[in-house]
Design a protein around this motif. Structure first.
Motif, PDB file in Angstrom:
ATOM      1  N   PRO A 114       0.800  -1.135  -0.603  1.00  0.00           N
ATOM      2  CA  PRO A 114       0.037  -0.082  -0.167  1.00  0.00           C
ATOM      3  C   PRO A 114       0.810   1.057  -0.102  1.00  0.00           C
ATOM      4  O   PRO A 114       1.995   1.262   0.645  1.00  0.00           O
ATOM      5  N   ALA A 115       0.250   1.956  -0.530  1.00  0.00           N
ATOM      6  CA  ALA A 115       1.155   3.811  -0.610  1.00  0.00           C
ATOM      7  C   ALA A 115       1.181   4.095   0.939  1.00  0.00           C
ATOM      8  O   ALA A 115       0.462   3.787   1.954  1.00  0.00           O
ATOM      9  N   GLY A 116       2.606   4.904   1.022  1.00  0.00           N
ATOM     10  CA  GLY A 116       3.296   5.351   2.353  1.00  0.00           C
ATOM     11  C   GLY A 116       3.600   4.023   3.078  1.00  0.00           C
ATOM     12  O   GLY A 116       3.894   4.080   4.624  1.00  0.00           O
ATOM     13  N   LYS A 117       3.659   2.594   2.584  1.00  0.00           N
ATOM     14  CA  LYS A 117       4.451   1.728   3.664  1.00  0.00           C
ATOM     15  C   LYS A 117       6.153   1.068   3.100  1.00  0.00           C
ATOM     16  O   LYS A 117       5.646   1.381   1.793  1.00  0.00           O
ATOM     17  N   VAL A 118       6.695   0.881   3.974  1.00  0.00           N
ATOM     18  CA  VAL A 118       7.792  -0.220   3.011  1.00  0.00           C
ATOM     19  C   VAL A 118       7.458  -1.417   2.912  1.00  0.00           C
ATOM     20  O   VAL A 118       7.067  -2.017   4.256  1.00  0.00           O
ATOM     21  N   SER A 189       5.579  -0.650   7.732  1.00  0.00           N
ATOM     22  CA  SER A 189       6.294  -1.393   6.569  1.00  0.00           C
ATOM     23  C   SER A 189       4.851  -2.708   6.597  1.00  0.00           C
ATOM     24  O   SER A 189       3.519  -2.507   7.142  1.00  0.00           O
ATOM     25  N   VAL A 190       5.094  -3.236   4.966  1.00  0.00           N
ATOM     26  CA  VAL A 190       4.548  -4.685   5.511  1.00  0.00           C
ATOM     27  C   VAL A 190       5.467  -5.997   5.576  1.00  0.00           C
ATOM     28  O   VAL A 190       5.977  -5.479   4.615  1.00  0.00           O
ATOM     29  N   ALA A 191       4.944  -6.975   6.298  1.00  0.00           N
ATOM     30  CA  ALA A 191       6.369  -7.864   6.287  1.00  0.00           C
ATOM     31  C   ALA A 191       5.463  -8.949   5.709  1.00  0.00           C
ATOM     32  O   ALA A 191       5.079  -9.396   6.231  1.00  0.00           O
TER      33      ALA A 191
END
Length: 250
Positions: A114-118, A189-191
């Motif tokens: 998603p936008a804004g996440k690493v 983030s998204v892990a």
């Protein structure tokens, strides 16, 4: 203080004792404790409250929490798998992208960020005795007492390769990916998390980002995982149901 050098050796009970300096401690003075590994800039890292290693009796007990510290003692093997430093690990991102342990046969869905996440990736490493490896970030970085090995993804390597690389840097362990667990949204983030097994390495070789590595029975995971973002990962891997949080900090 009178010191003597103790050479590395294996005791009769199978415990490997690393080389160290032994003093009489007659004039003990508290000293600044540095991590034995330098940071990415080549600078020493001060560990404010060093972790303590657990007794050797915890190493082979499935119901005990075993704690290993940098340059600390380890058994020669654990659950039939040798514990020995991984000395021929890759030194470049190109090498990491082709490292042994990547599993191209698992059913891994596309990764959506998603936008804004690493993007980040990590692993849940389970031993044959059912215990799980956790890291204790140096100086409780990010507010974590303990967490799963994981880290921000690098553009040059795959998410699986990144997970293997981060695991080695944070735990000293060599792993092989065994499956896909899921994608977990965190604060920034998204892990992508994978299941993995230990195939080599040594926890005493953990990098500067970790001041200890724990081997924890699944029933005790929540006593160590104080970041609520890690609890869904524990639930997804059979670690039970997380307690209801009083306050969500992570």
């Amino acid at each position: 203080m009178i010191k003597s050098h103790v050479h590395g050796h294996t005791r009769k009970d199978g415990i490997y004792v690393r080389p160290h300096e032994r003093g009489d401690n007659t004039h003990h003075v508290d000293a600044i404790h540095h991590h034995p590994k330098l940071n990415h800039e080549g600078h020493p890292v001060v560990v404010k409250n060093p972790s303590r290693a657990s007794a050797p009796s915890t190493w082979h007990s499935p119901d005990a929490v075993a704690t290993f510290v940098p340059d600390g003692d380890t058994p020669l093997s654990l659950n039939g798998i040798a514990i020995h430093p991984w000395t021929d690990h890759p030194r470049t991102n190109e090498g990491w992208d082709y490292v042994d342990g990547i599993n191209e046969e698992i059913n891994e869905p596309p990764f959506h960020l998603p936008a804004g996440k690493v993007a980040s990736s990590g692993v849940v490493i389970e031993e044959p005795d059912g215990r799980v490896w956790l890291i204790a970030p140096t100086n409780q970085f990010g507010g974590y007492n303990a967490s799963y090995p994981k880290g921000t993804a690098e553009d040059e390597i795959s998410l699986q390769a990144n997970a293997i690389k981060e695991t080695f840097e944070e735990t000293g362990l060599k792993i092989a990916i065994t499956g896909f667990i899921g994608d977990f949204t965190r604060t920034t983030s998204v892990a992508r998390m994978y299941s993995a097994k230990r195939v080599g390495g040594s926890p005493s070789e953990m990098g500067w980002e970790s001041q200890a590595v724990h081997l924890v029975p699944k029933g005790h995971l929540y006593e160590h995982l104080n970041g609520w973002a890690d609890h869904p990962i524990a639930e997804a891997t059979g670690g039970g149901v997380a307690p209801i949080p009083k306050k969500s900090l992570f």
